[in-house]
Design an enzyme around this catalytic site. Sequence first.
Site, PDB file in Angstrom:
ATOM      1  N   ASP A  99     -13.067 -37.585  51.955  1.00  0.00           N
ATOM      2  CA  ASP A  99     -12.581 -38.963  52.005  1.00  0.00           C
ATOM      3  C   ASP A  99     -13.406 -39.809  52.978  1.00  0.00           C
ATOM      4  OD1 ASP A  99     -10.922 -41.092  51.462  1.00  0.00           O
ATOM      5  OD2 ASP A  99      -9.083 -40.121  52.143  1.00  0.00           O
ATOM      6  N   GLU A 113      -2.363 -45.257  45.328  1.00  0.00           N
ATOM      7  CA  GLU A 113      -2.121 -45.386  46.757  1.00  0.00           C
ATOM      8  C   GLU A 113      -1.897 -46.839  47.152  1.00  0.00           C
ATOM      9  OE1 GLU A 113      -5.748 -43.646  48.250  1.00  0.00           O
ATOM     10  OE2 GLU A 113      -6.491 -45.603  48.879  1.00  0.00           O
TER      11      GLU A 113
END
Length: 661
Positions: free
Chosen positions: A412, A467
């Site tokens: 990430d 998200e």
Amino acid sequence: MVKKLFFIATLLYIGATASAENYQVKSPDGKIVAELSTDKALSLSFKYNGSKLLQESSIGVVLSDGMDLGKNPKVASRKISNHRETIQAPFYRQPSIETSYQELNLKLKNGFGIILRAYDEGVAYRFYTQRKGKTIILNETAAYQFGKDKKAWLPYTTTPEKPFAMAFQNIYHETRLDTAKQDLAFLPATIDCGKAKVTILESDLQNYPGMWLKANGSKQDQEKGILRAAFAPYPKEMAYYPWRHMSYVKSANDYIAISSGKRSYPWRIFAITEHDTQMPTNNLVYALAAPNKIGDTSWIKPGKVAWDWWNDWNLKGVDFKAGINFETYKYYIDFAHNHGLEYIVLDEGWYNSKEGSILKPIEDIQLPKLIEYGKSKGVDIVLWAVFNVMDENLETICKTYADMGIKGFKVDFMDRDDQTAIEMVERLAACTAKHHLILDLHGIYKPHGLNRTYPNILNYESVFGMEECRWTEAKNDMPLYDVTFPYIRMMAGQVDFTPGAMRNGTRDNWKAIYTKPISMGTRCHQAACYIVQDSPFTMLADTPTNYEADEPYTRYIASLPVVFDKTIVPQGEIGKYIVTARKKGNDWYVGGQSNWDERTLTLKFDFLTDGDYEAIVLKDGINANHDAEDYKIEKSDIHQNSEMKIHLASGGGFVIKVIKK
């Protein structure tokens, strides 16, 4: 892995024409004609069915020694050839790709050259060099000219003050090129040229920064509908944010790339689609990528994932405190085992992110014990990490956790696509493949075919995914985005959208809640993500106890495959709705989604072979416009000539399992 048949390679070929300054190639079906001009400047144009989609557009590369490949190019030689390829495509939207093209190789007298290809699916070009030694590239230039009043879908940077430092997550802004904002837009981007749509992409992005686009503010550019290329500069100095030990570019050089010796530069792709339904299955990015470098892929296992972060570890009705600890993840493993899910992900928190101490898991999760428990249940574990934290101790990290029994990493916060970022991702891909670890690339730029080169890369984010429901605003219309990005972004490759919300909101009652998030649209809209989206490593994003409270629905979505034998889009329109059908063995899986407009569709099943089938339909309930969680499961018998009317609520969706009897 790639079988190539080269069947005519001559200096001249019937159907490919050249004058003193103009060189053409045609697609195999004859619909596309692309032309390079070398008259004083290097320019590209192309037509579709006789209609010019791209006007004469200047292209070039500017070097630090002052050479500009786009100015006064002198041709040393040209070669035109035809090619047909069968490309193996493990874990892609189909197991193999058949493609053919005509290629022009134009060698220039300055040691550089350009390759131009025409496929039935579009046009692509790339520069290359035969020079030895070091080459510093100040800039690659392109002024793509589409003409006045053309509509475009552009995803702008979310950080205009530092435009190249962002997560590559934004909605598509539908705009006219002559009135478009002057902010940088990342790829892919689509332009409606009337006769067909053109989507700009890139492939084989090795040791080179990613391309961006910008509508220029000059009156001439506005009138001509020009999009100009831009690239992140080569980093000079790096620094760290205090949280997550994440690196960022503190200062940059005045050039974009450094290369050594003979090499090719990235493919610039113009995917051409007459019908919107052709867009989600365009394969040019994958076809133009470098072939498989890792060989055997039998160890790579796609699958579905029980995931912790989106649902904020919100277990309820349990006799332990939920959080980042052994008991919580044991529960996730049990849920995955009971519903046939292959993985769980341990997201941020399993190590001290601030310190970047990735080789020191926190004691509360008892990682070795958790791995063994997962093995006893047939459930593997994937770990979250920050890109540069992995890269700074890559071999040790990969070996340590592979030996421990971890099966992959979700990496990430790349948040940039300069040359050094591109190089970092390839290092991660190569090292994880060496240790038989899969990769889920999150917080990253768009795909450029690296999953062909390293098939252990199962997913990319670069999408305005689920998200966002934790913090976005209602104006960022996710049902609209959900029926837009499959047509544009999915041309580049698979998506890590992370679907599966069990708390669902209508247009009137949705709101962002960080700790107990709600999706925009119906529960069936969420279910359809598993079919509409290319995603061989996909999340069940909600909490296990929410899923266990609705076993019929959960069993339904948990049983859906993640890799398929064939993918088609029978009907749809960008920004309105989409219907996708995928074949697995003898069975088919059909998924559809709508924007906030409710609609009734008539589905045909003419893609089926002869025989009888059972249709198991998951669809919006009669009250889904009021309660987005309302749904219904029903069964019926169908065959190749059947038709089925299905109603989609506002922000609705459906899934149909078509099981051969």
